[in-house]
Write a protein that holds these residues in place. Structure first.
Motif, PDB file in Angstrom:
ATOM      1  N   CYS A 198      48.995  61.853  32.683  1.00 10.49           N
ATOM      2  CA  CYS A 198      48.791  60.814  31.666  1.00 10.49           C
ATOM      3  C   CYS A 198      47.999  59.680  32.298  1.00 10.49           C
ATOM      4  O   CYS A 198      48.514  58.961  33.162  1.00 10.49           O
ATOM      5  CB  CYS A 198      50.128  60.299  31.137  1.00 10.49           C
ATOM      6  SG  CYS A 198      49.987  58.981  29.903  1.00 10.49           S
ATOM      7  N   GLU A 199      46.727  59.537  31.874  1.00 10.49           N
ATOM      8  CA  GLU A 199      45.865  58.490  32.420  1.00 10.49           C
ATOM      9  C   GLU A 199      44.922  57.982  31.334  1.00 10.49           C
ATOM     10  O   GLU A 199      44.585  58.715  30.403  1.00 10.49           O
ATOM     11  CB  GLU A 199      45.029  59.005  33.601  1.00 10.49           C
ATOM     12  CG  GLU A 199      45.813  59.242  34.871  1.00 10.49           C
ATOM     13  CD  GLU A 199      44.914  59.583  36.048  1.00 10.49           C
ATOM     14  OE1 GLU A 199      43.666  59.548  35.882  1.00 10.49           O
ATOM     15  OE2 GLU A 199      45.451  59.907  37.121  1.00 10.49           O
ATOM     16  N   THR A 200      44.486  56.737  31.484  1.00 10.92           N
ATOM     17  CA  THR A 200      43.447  56.186  30.613  1.00 10.92           C
ATOM     18  C   THR A 200      42.091  56.527  31.200  1.00 10.92           C
ATOM     19  O   THR A 200      41.842  56.280  32.389  1.00 10.92           O
ATOM     20  CB  THR A 200      43.590  54.663  30.467  1.00 10.92           C
ATOM     21  OG1 THR A 200      44.867  54.365  29.895  1.00 10.92           O
ATOM     22  CG2 THR A 200      42.503  54.100  29.566  1.00 10.92           C
ATOM     23  N   THR A 209      53.277  56.102  29.299  1.00  5.87           N
ATOM     24  CA  THR A 209      53.355  56.557  30.691  1.00  5.87           C
ATOM     25  C   THR A 209      53.864  57.988  30.755  1.00  5.87           C
ATOM     26  O   THR A 209      54.478  58.495  29.801  1.00  5.87           O
ATOM     27  CB  THR A 209      54.298  55.665  31.513  1.00  5.87           C
ATOM     28  OG1 THR A 209      55.639  55.812  31.004  1.00  5.87           O
ATOM     29  CG2 THR A 209      53.863  54.204  31.443  1.00  5.87           C
TER      30      THR A 209
END
Length: 251
Positions: A115-117, A166
């Protein structure tokens, strides 16, 4: 009589007629968007709504019937009409149409692991109505059924709606992703459109799904929409159909 040569045959802008029940529906949808009634809440009775909008109960009923058909509302015999929620177990099977070969549905186990932007690619931006390079949240997760990993999902979400998401939050509890999005971020998925095609497994998906590189997989590309037909999620799901099949009820 000859038509005036300078007069257009068809008017460029003609007024758009909207039936009264559709206008009532638009008001009700706007109330849902504003949060006047949250997921699982009872909405006022048809009589109360008819008084509020100064229309007949039949007009209100037609608006509610259409919203129920679109899974925004749910009628409960003898109890009233409620805002649909992803906490309803029936909602889960609206968005996951995969079944084992024996046709008996079994609970799935979700395993998010990324999970990352990131910056939206041109493909992701086009699906979500963004500009390339705009921030999106990229989630990767696996879905297993009876211990067999069957789905590898790559999910892209609007960063401005899901800020603060997150990996720990994705892994917490037994909720579905859509239930988490609804309860923690106030974003309810109303409907979705999917495109299906057969593809060969690449090295990443082959490793996750236990198949060989180039083996056939079912690619399911889904755009999910919230109120106002706003796209908020785009996902690429790779399905291993070795012992499962995709079921869609038509009608």
């Amino acid at each position: 009589m000859n038509r005036d040569a300078n007069r257009p045959a068809v008017r460029a802008t003609a007024p758009t007629f909207s039936p009264l029940y559709r206008q009532i529906k638009d008001f009700l949808v706007a109330s849902l968007e504003r949060g006047e009634w949250g997921p699982g809440d009872a909405i006022p009775s048809e009589g109360e709504l008819a008084q509020r909008f100064n229309v007949s109960q039949g007009t209100v009923r037609k608006a509610i019937d259409e919203m129920a058909a679109e899974n925004m509302l749910v009628r409960r015999q003898g109890k009233g009409t409620f805002v649909s929620t992803h906490d309803d177990p029936r909602s889960f099977y609206r968005f996951l149409r995969l079944l084992p070969d024996d046709g008996v549905a079994v609970p799935s186990a979700s395993d998010p692991f990324f999970c990352e932007t990131i910056a939206a690619s041109a493909e992701v931006a086009a699906a979500l109505g963004l500009q390339p390079g705009d921030p999106v949240i990229h989630v990767k997760r696996l879905l297993s059924f009876a211990g067999e990993t069957v789905v590898f999902d790559q999910i892209y979400l609007l960063a401005d709606l899901f800020g603060g998401l997150t990996l720990d939050a994705l892994r917490a509890g037994e909720r579905s992703l859509y239930s988490l999005f609804e309860s923690d971020f106030g974003v309810r998925m109303i409907n979705a459109e999917e495109r299906l095609r057969a593809v060969g497994a690449d090295s990443e998906s082959a490793g996750h799904l236990g198949v060989g590189v180039g083996d056939p997989l079912l690619l399911v590309e889904r755009t999910a929409y919230t109120y106002g037909n706003k796209p908020v999620e785009w996902r690429r799901g790779l399905y291993c159909t070795r012992s499962h099949y995709y079921k869609n009820d038509l009608g």
